[in-house]
Design a protein around this motif. Sequence first.
Motif, short mmCIF file in Angstrom:
data_model
loop_
_atom_site.label_atom_id
_atom_site.label_comp_id
_atom_site.label_asym_id
_atom_site.label_seq_id
_atom_site.Cartn_x
_atom_site.Cartn_y
_atom_site.Cartn_z
N GLU A 52 9.40 -6.96 5.63
CA GLU A 52 8.85 -7.64 6.81
C GLU A 52 9.63 -8.90 7.17
O GLU A 52 9.81 -9.21 8.34
CB GLU A 52 7.38 -7.98 6.55
CG GLU A 52 6.51 -6.73 6.34
CD GLU A 52 5.10 -7.07 5.93
OE1 GLU A 52 4.79 -8.27 5.76
OE2 GLU A 52 4.29 -6.13 5.75
N THR A 53 10.11 -9.63 6.17
CA THR A 53 10.78 -10.91 6.44
C THR A 53 12.29 -10.86 6.22
O THR A 53 13.02 -11.71 6.74
CB THR A 53 10.21 -12.02 5.54
OG1 THR A 53 10.54 -11.72 4.17
CG2 THR A 53 8.69 -12.11 5.68
N GLY A 54 12.77 -9.90 5.43
CA GLY A 54 14.18 -9.83 5.10
C GLY A 54 14.60 -10.74 3.96
O GLY A 54 15.77 -10.77 3.57
N ASP A 61 14.39 1.66 -1.84
CA ASP A 61 15.74 1.31 -1.41
C ASP A 61 15.85 -0.15 -0.97
O ASP A 61 16.93 -0.61 -0.57
CB ASP A 61 16.25 2.24 -0.32
CG ASP A 61 15.42 2.19 0.96
OD1 ASP A 61 14.42 1.43 1.01
OD2 ASP A 61 15.75 2.94 1.91
N HIS A 62 14.75 -0.88 -1.07
CA HIS A 62 14.79 -2.33 -0.85
C HIS A 62 15.07 -3.09 -2.14
O HIS A 62 15.15 -4.32 -2.13
CB HIS A 62 13.48 -2.82 -0.23
CG HIS A 62 13.36 -2.51 1.24
ND1 HIS A 62 13.38 -1.22 1.73
CD2 HIS A 62 13.24 -3.31 2.33
CE1 HIS A 62 13.27 -1.24 3.05
NE2 HIS A 62 13.19 -2.50 3.44
N ILE A 117 8.60 6.47 -10.35
CA ILE A 117 8.85 6.09 -8.96
C ILE A 117 8.16 4.79 -8.62
O ILE A 117 7.11 4.46 -9.15
CB ILE A 117 8.42 7.20 -7.98
CG1 ILE A 117 6.91 7.45 -8.04
CG2 ILE A 117 9.17 8.49 -8.26
CD1 ILE A 117 6.41 8.39 -6.94
N ASN A 118 8.83 4.00 -7.77
CA ASN A 118 8.34 2.73 -7.24
C ASN A 118 8.43 1.55 -8.20
O ASN A 118 8.78 0.45 -7.78
CB ASN A 118 6.90 2.85 -6.69
CG ASN A 118 6.75 3.97 -5.68
OD1 ASN A 118 5.80 4.75 -5.74
ND2 ASN A 118 7.68 4.11 -4.74
N ILE A 142 2.77 -7.28 -4.36
CA ILE A 142 3.81 -6.27 -4.18
C ILE A 142 4.62 -6.63 -2.94
O ILE A 142 4.07 -6.72 -1.83
CB ILE A 142 3.21 -4.87 -4.03
CG1 ILE A 142 2.47 -4.45 -5.32
CG2 ILE A 142 4.30 -3.86 -3.69
CD1 ILE A 142 1.76 -3.12 -5.21
N ILE A 143 5.92 -6.86 -3.12
CA ILE A 143 6.78 -7.16 -1.99
C ILE A 143 6.94 -5.88 -1.17
O ILE A 143 7.31 -4.83 -1.71
CB ILE A 143 8.16 -7.66 -2.46
CG1 ILE A 143 8.00 -8.87 -3.39
CG2 ILE A 143 9.05 -8.00 -1.26
CD1 ILE A 143 7.28 -10.04 -2.76
N PRO A 144 6.64 -5.91 0.13
CA PRO A 144 6.69 -4.67 0.94
C PRO A 144 8.10 -4.11 1.04
O PRO A 144 9.08 -4.85 1.12
CB PRO A 144 6.16 -5.12 2.30
CG PRO A 144 6.34 -6.60 2.34
CD PRO A 144 6.21 -7.07 0.93
#
Length: 393
Positions: free
Chosen positions: A278-280, A207-208, A236-237, A201-203
């Motif tokens: 975390e990394t963008g 809204d990301h 959701i999610n 799962i990408i943190p």
Amino acid sequence: MNNKAVILGTNYYIGLSTIRCLGVHDIHTVAVDYSYENTYGAHSKYCSERVIAPHYKESKQQFIDFLIDYARKQTAPPVLIPCHDSYVEVIDEYLDELKNHYLIPQTKQGLYTEVMNKETLHALATKHGVLVPETVRLHEENFYEKIDEIIGYPCIVKPVDSPSFVAKFRKKIFQVENRQELDEALRKSEEAGLEVIVQRIIPGFDDHMHTFDAYLNQDSKVTHWVTCQKHRQYPINFGASVYTEQKYIPELYEVGAKFLEDIGFKGFAEIEFKKDAETGNFYLIEINARITNLNHLLYKVGINFPYITYRELTGSPLQSKAVTENTNTAFWYVYEDILAIKGYIKTGQLSTKDVLQSLLKKKAYAIWDWKDPKPAISFLQMIAGKKFRRSSN
């Protein structure tokens, strides 16, 4: 214009939006469904014609024969526009036959399926240097060790074939918190005969999630594009967009356009990305190879993808265009967003204040239109009927 536009699937607002986007330009639109039931999109004043075809899965060959027979009766080849993943799969399977009778942007049989299939998409993205979530496959050696070391918990069990998985389980993925839940998800998938993969799962909150929506011409060059940011999804999610804002993000163009051009894609595509909190970094999540849920938003901000498709295929392509500013406009599927908001608030992911602040944008409604109200009335009647039947049981 003698070429009709044949729209496959009007029992969802994607088909409705497609009909409206073409109808406002006086194009003859044909709504094709396997039943009259719940096809509220065909109630649009912009729908010129309705036909009932054999079911695209239960009677696949008869469905294809029906489409070909319909096209042969026309004075000019119709433009074929699928509005559901399952229709795209069938078109791809019979592409060589259908393109003799219909105008279809994609010319390479198998490419639609390749980008929709999570396994082959993962391989394509890796080959072209696009980031994808770390993945472990069921038959790899040291499967559970890799889950612990590479993926970690919680993680997701994701289908290779999304339409079949959603049809079976009414959700896009299984989220699992531990080894026991993982085994249960794998068991359910195996019993259903569905191939799955396990991904990290990408943190980042919902809204990301972002989209790159684009049209590629017959030279596989991006001519039109828009980028968006999701705010809420349902379920959701890990669900579909219910509240999504147009937002200019040039980095998505740099990654998305190059990838789609490199693989030789033609026609409309939507790439979903998730930005790692975390990394963008942006990770490719999936590709929609048909008109998107957000279509009315894209139309409202100036990019009419169904019409762009129609014009190029009928020999009069539109001038290239991109939305390179923020328009403060959001797509809103009110019915499911209400359900999503309840879920976000219940789980503490959003507050009432967060929700209210997010709504202070211009709206592109999924179904409602003052100039074309009948589909919304039909939709409400459909929902009321379902609730009445449930309460009667």
